[in-house]
Design a protein around this motif. Structure first.
Motif, PDB file in Angstrom:
ATOM      1  N   THR A 260      59.934  26.943 -26.161  1.00  0.00           N
ATOM      2  CA  THR A 260      59.955  26.062 -25.004  1.00  0.00           C
ATOM      3  C   THR A 260      58.523  25.647 -24.709  1.00  0.00           C
ATOM      4  O   THR A 260      57.593  26.093 -25.388  1.00  0.00           O
ATOM      5  CB  THR A 260      60.597  26.747 -23.787  1.00  0.00           C
ATOM      6  N   PHE A 261      58.327  24.795 -23.691  1.00  0.00           N
ATOM      7  CA  PHE A 261      56.968  24.340 -23.389  1.00  0.00           C
ATOM      8  C   PHE A 261      56.705  24.403 -21.891  1.00  0.00           C
ATOM      9  O   PHE A 261      57.624  24.480 -21.069  1.00  0.00           O
ATOM     10  CB  PHE A 261      56.728  22.921 -23.927  1.00  0.00           C
ATOM     11  N   TYR A 262      55.410  24.345 -21.551  1.00  0.00           N
ATOM     12  CA  TYR A 262      54.980  24.531 -20.158  1.00  0.00           C
ATOM     13  C   TYR A 262      53.693  23.736 -19.941  1.00  0.00           C
ATOM     14  O   TYR A 262      52.763  23.814 -20.733  1.00  0.00           O
ATOM     15  CB  TYR A 262      54.712  26.018 -19.931  1.00  0.00           C
ATOM     16  N   HIS A 263      53.657  22.952 -18.861  1.00  0.00           N
ATOM     17  CA  HIS A 263      52.414  22.277 -18.486  1.00  0.00           C
ATOM     18  C   HIS A 263      52.465  21.948 -16.998  1.00  0.00           C
ATOM     19  O   HIS A 263      53.494  22.136 -16.327  1.00  0.00           O
ATOM     20  CB  HIS A 263      52.179  21.018 -19.328  1.00  0.00           C
ATOM     21  N   ALA A 264      51.361  21.455 -16.466  1.00  0.00           N
ATOM     22  CA  ALA A 264      51.240  21.240 -15.022  1.00  0.00           C
ATOM     23  C   ALA A 264      52.145  20.133 -14.511  1.00  0.00           C
ATOM     24  O   ALA A 264      52.399  20.036 -13.304  1.00  0.00           O
ATOM     25  CB  ALA A 264      49.786  20.919 -14.667  1.00  0.00           C
ATOM     26  N   GLY A 265      52.667  19.287 -15.389  1.00  0.00           N
ATOM     27  CA  GLY A 265      53.506  18.188 -14.961  1.00  0.00           C
ATOM     28  C   GLY A 265      54.955  18.548 -14.705  1.00  0.00           C
ATOM     29  O   GLY A 265      55.728  17.714 -14.240  1.00  0.00           O
ATOM     30  N   LEU A 266      55.336  19.797 -14.969  1.00  0.00           N
ATOM     31  CA  LEU A 266      56.700  20.229 -14.696  1.00  0.00           C
ATOM     32  C   LEU A 266      56.861  20.554 -13.217  1.00  0.00           C
ATOM     33  O   LEU A 266      55.890  20.854 -12.521  1.00  0.00           O
ATOM     34  CB  LEU A 266      57.028  21.477 -15.524  1.00  0.00           C
ATOM     35  N   THR A 267      58.100  20.511 -12.735  1.00  0.00           N
ATOM     36  CA  THR A 267      58.350  20.941 -11.362  1.00  0.00           C
ATOM     37  C   THR A 267      58.177  22.459 -11.278  1.00  0.00           C
ATOM     38  O   THR A 267      58.222  23.177 -12.293  1.00  0.00           O
ATOM     39  CB  THR A 267      59.771  20.589 -10.914  1.00  0.00           C
ATOM     40  N   ASN A 268      57.996  22.958 -10.070  1.00  0.00           N
ATOM     41  CA  ASN A 268      57.851  24.402  -9.891  1.00  0.00           C
ATOM     42  C   ASN A 268      59.061  25.144 -10.429  1.00  0.00           C
ATOM     43  O   ASN A 268      58.933  26.229 -11.011  1.00  0.00           O
ATOM     44  CB  ASN A 268      57.637  24.741  -8.419  1.00  0.00           C
ATOM     45  N   GLN A 269      60.258  24.579 -10.208  1.00  0.00           N
ATOM     46  CA  GLN A 269      61.461  25.238 -10.689  1.00  0.00           C
ATOM     47  C   GLN A 269      61.486  25.288 -12.216  1.00  0.00           C
ATOM     48  O   GLN A 269      61.840  26.314 -12.810  1.00  0.00           O
ATOM     49  CB  GLN A 269      62.708  24.522 -10.168  1.00  0.00           C
ATOM     50  N   GLU A 270      61.097  24.180 -12.859  1.00  0.00           N
ATOM     51  CA  GLU A 270      61.051  24.166 -14.330  1.00  0.00           C
ATOM     52  C   GLU A 270      60.041  25.188 -14.845  1.00  0.00           C
ATOM     53  O   GLU A 270      60.308  25.904 -15.820  1.00  0.00           O
ATOM     54  CB  GLU A 270      60.683  22.770 -14.822  1.00  0.00           C
TER      55      GLU A 270
END
Length: 634
Positions: A260-270
């Protein structure tokens, strides 16, 4: 320190954490702050920093004020403390005024032991007014390197801590960090007003961590795949761009990996959902930008790959250090692409563009927001960086960093896509609420809102859908549907959460010749970045032990060879590196593409062909430029 006091600390450690003894320098730090001395603790990632302020806080009367930039970490630590029966609360950006007041009043009257605060909250008049009435035993400053302008992650909001010290002159300070050079160590103590130097150092050496630099000639994706195939267990792959994180995770998933991926542009829930699935082992690989990691404590990470070279040894050391926290062998691999050094050198001009360019961005921003010269003081406007760059033909990375410089220089406050919480307000009269026939979830939600939020009939109240879902024993999707149902029935007005980038003018709009970037904001910081990037280039090229190279940077001049990195073992990279001539060719192609875009706009990229250059080479360079975010939304 008396033997009786020592036994108190040990008994607290045993009662609440189940340990019979402290680790490393934990006890020395605890005894120092317990005796009321300003203290700086240097402990590597995973060294048990939280114990050093939580144990003495429980042994002392009053409240421990904990300053941390990491909202997720604050929430996590508060939750852990509450499970142990320790009264704790956190105050951070996004909470409503009513929620903040309740939290602060509890700290004054409720015998709370810990108040976690984000640095941005420290300067508010409400917080400072309430702080006067709190019995604070001491102040703990996490990620203390953020207060130093010589630190790699300087945050101006940390400078407000000096104001807090004036409000609490009798409260000593415990500063904690996992990454600090000797110069930063001195600056932290100066900025925090230490009465005298008092530093406890734990070696940053990670004996179980195996460092290596891997040069490759094929694609970055293929190299990451090979490394993942050669190892087992949980992994993190760091990459510079948000787009790169998403595309690499999708590519790995298509290749059969659980990623999966993660960055600052995701919502807090994501963010929460993806971090949780990785923490629990539902997915093996987290592909992420540097937004991921601080506050993440997964002990069994076996591999950390950096697909791009970080901007500083501090960032690399901290991110690589998230591998092997359980003490078992783990690998930290830095991928060295064919243009790695050229990319690093280019970051200086991207991060600190020419001053005349920064002034031009200021003028264009004012035109975009329709702020006239002499106007704008205190004005806040939504600001779309993407639209701004498209309208004024700026490259996003340079424009973004120009805005950051203008913010640090005190002309504007620039917040890049912060997530605003959802808001609701009851729009009908109270008597109209009786006898309504609503779906069960909507009916229960309405009752919960009326009980939980005072003033909801007269003004908007911020809500947290995840907390409402827990209290209703429902899903967030069901809460969202219930809010929409109530809105359609004209019972309430519902404003969903959204990402809102905004600019606030701290000063009136100035003429261009009045814009000056102070040396401490621009020239000194640019030089500091150049030196850090040169250190990273040195790390790529060094023939000495990689562990010792990093430790020397942090002042450990007597570090020994690790005996297990690629240099110590003589295993230099898995694939042959490209020759300098090949690197120069790719850099020439990149410059030609940038020149074309400047002249003709991004539309030229749709069917790009460069005379004398193979289309496959053009495609390769263009793909890399996308990952490095040379353009926006290619």
């Amino acid at each position: 320190m008396s033997a009786s006091q020592d036994s108190v600390y040990l008994s607290i450690l045993k009662e609440y954490w189940g340990f019979d003894a402290f680790r490393g320098i934990q006890q020395e730090i605890i005894e120092s702050i317990g005796a009321g001395r300003d203290t700086l603790g240097l402990m590597p990632t995973g060294g048990g920093k939280s114990i050093t302020f939580q144990v003495p806080a429980l042994a002392k009367e009053g409240l421990c004020l904990v300053i941390s930039p990491l909202i997720a970490l604050m929430k996590d630590q508060v939750e852990h403390l509450r499970r142990k029966g320790i009264k704790s609360v956190a105050v951070y950006t996004g909470m409503s005024r009513e929620e903040v007041i309740v939290a602060l009043e509890n700290c004054i009257f409720g015998n709370f032991k810990f108040l976690y605060v984000s640095p941005e909250r420290l300067s508010s008049e409400l917080f400072l007014a309430k702080l006067h009435h709190m019995h604070v035993s001491f102040i703990a400053v996490d990620e203390a390197h953020c207060i130093s302008q010589w630190g790699y992650d300087f945050r101006p909001s940390y400078l407000t801590i000096a104001k807090v010290r004036r409000v609490l002159p009798n409260a000593p300070v415990l500063a904690l960090t996992a990454t600090a050079t000797p110069a930063v160590v001195r600056d932290i103590q100066r900025q925090l007003g230490f009465a005298r130097e008092n530093v406890f150092r734990m070696s940053f050496e990670r004996k179980n961590l195996i460092y290596s630099v891997c040069s490759f000639a094929g694609t970055m994706e293929q190299q990451v795949k090979e490394l993942l195939q050669e190892t087992e267990g949980s992994a993190i792959v760091y990459i510079r761009s948000r787009r790169g994180a998403r595309e690499l995770a999708e590519w790995l998933a298509a290749e059969g990996f659980r990623a999966t991926f993660y960055h600052a542009g995701l919502t807090n829930q994501e963010k929460n959902d993806r971090a949780r699935s990785w923490q629990q082992g539902d997915v093996r690989i987290m592909v992420a930008t540097n937004a991921f990691g601080m506050g993440i404590d997964k002990p069994d990470v076996r591999l950390v790959i950096h697909a791009d070279v970080p901007d500083s040894p501090e960032a690399y050391f901290q991110e690589a250090g998230r591998a092997g926290r359980d003490g078992l062998p783990a690998h930290a691999v830095l991928l060295r692409g064919p243009r790695a050094e050229a990319v690093l050198r280019r970051r200086v001009d991207e991060t600190y563009p020419p001053e005349e360019y920064v002034v031009q961005v200021y003028e264009d921003m004012c035109c975009y927001l329709q702020i006239a010269v002499g106007d704008g003081f205190g004005v806040t406007r939504e600001f779309s960086l993407e639209e701004f760059c498209r309208n004024f033909r700026h490259f996003p990375v340079r424009a973004y960093n120009a805005l950051q410089l203008l913010s640090r220089a005190g002309y504007i406050e620039w917040a890049d896509a912060e997530e605003n919480q959802s808001r609701v307000m009851i729009t009908c009269r109270r008597e109209e609420l009786y006898g309504l026939h609503l779906p069960p979830t909507a009916d229960r939600l309405l009752g919960l809102l009326l009980r939980s939020y005072t003033g909801i009939f007269s003004e908007y109240s911020f809500i947290d859908e995840s907390r409402l879902a827990v209290e209703l024993a429902a899903t967030q999707e069901e809460v969202g549907e219930a809010l929409i149902t109530l809105s359609r029935a004209h019972i309430l007005s519902f404003i969903p959460r959204k990402f809102v980038p905004y600019v606030t003018f701290v000063q009136r709009r100035l003429d261009n010749d009045e814009i000056v970037l102070p040396r401490a904001v621009y020239a000194d910081r640019r030089l500091e970045l150049e030196q850090r990037l040169q250190t990273m280039i040195g790390y790529l090229n060094t023939a000495e032990c990689r562990s010792r190279y990093l430790l020397n940077y942090f002042g450990e001049t007597k570090a020994r060879e690790c005996g297990q990195c690629d240099n110590c073992l003589g295993t230099h990279g898995l694939l042959p590196a490209r020759q300098p001539a090949q690197v120069a060719e790719l850099e020439t192609i990149r410059r030609r593409i940038l020149d074309l875009v400047r002249q003709q706009g991004r539309g030229v990229l749709g069917n790009l062909h460069l005379p004398g250059v193979a289309d496959s080479k053009v495609a390769e360079v263009l793909h890399q430029m996308m990952l490095e975010e040379d353009f926006l939304a290619l």
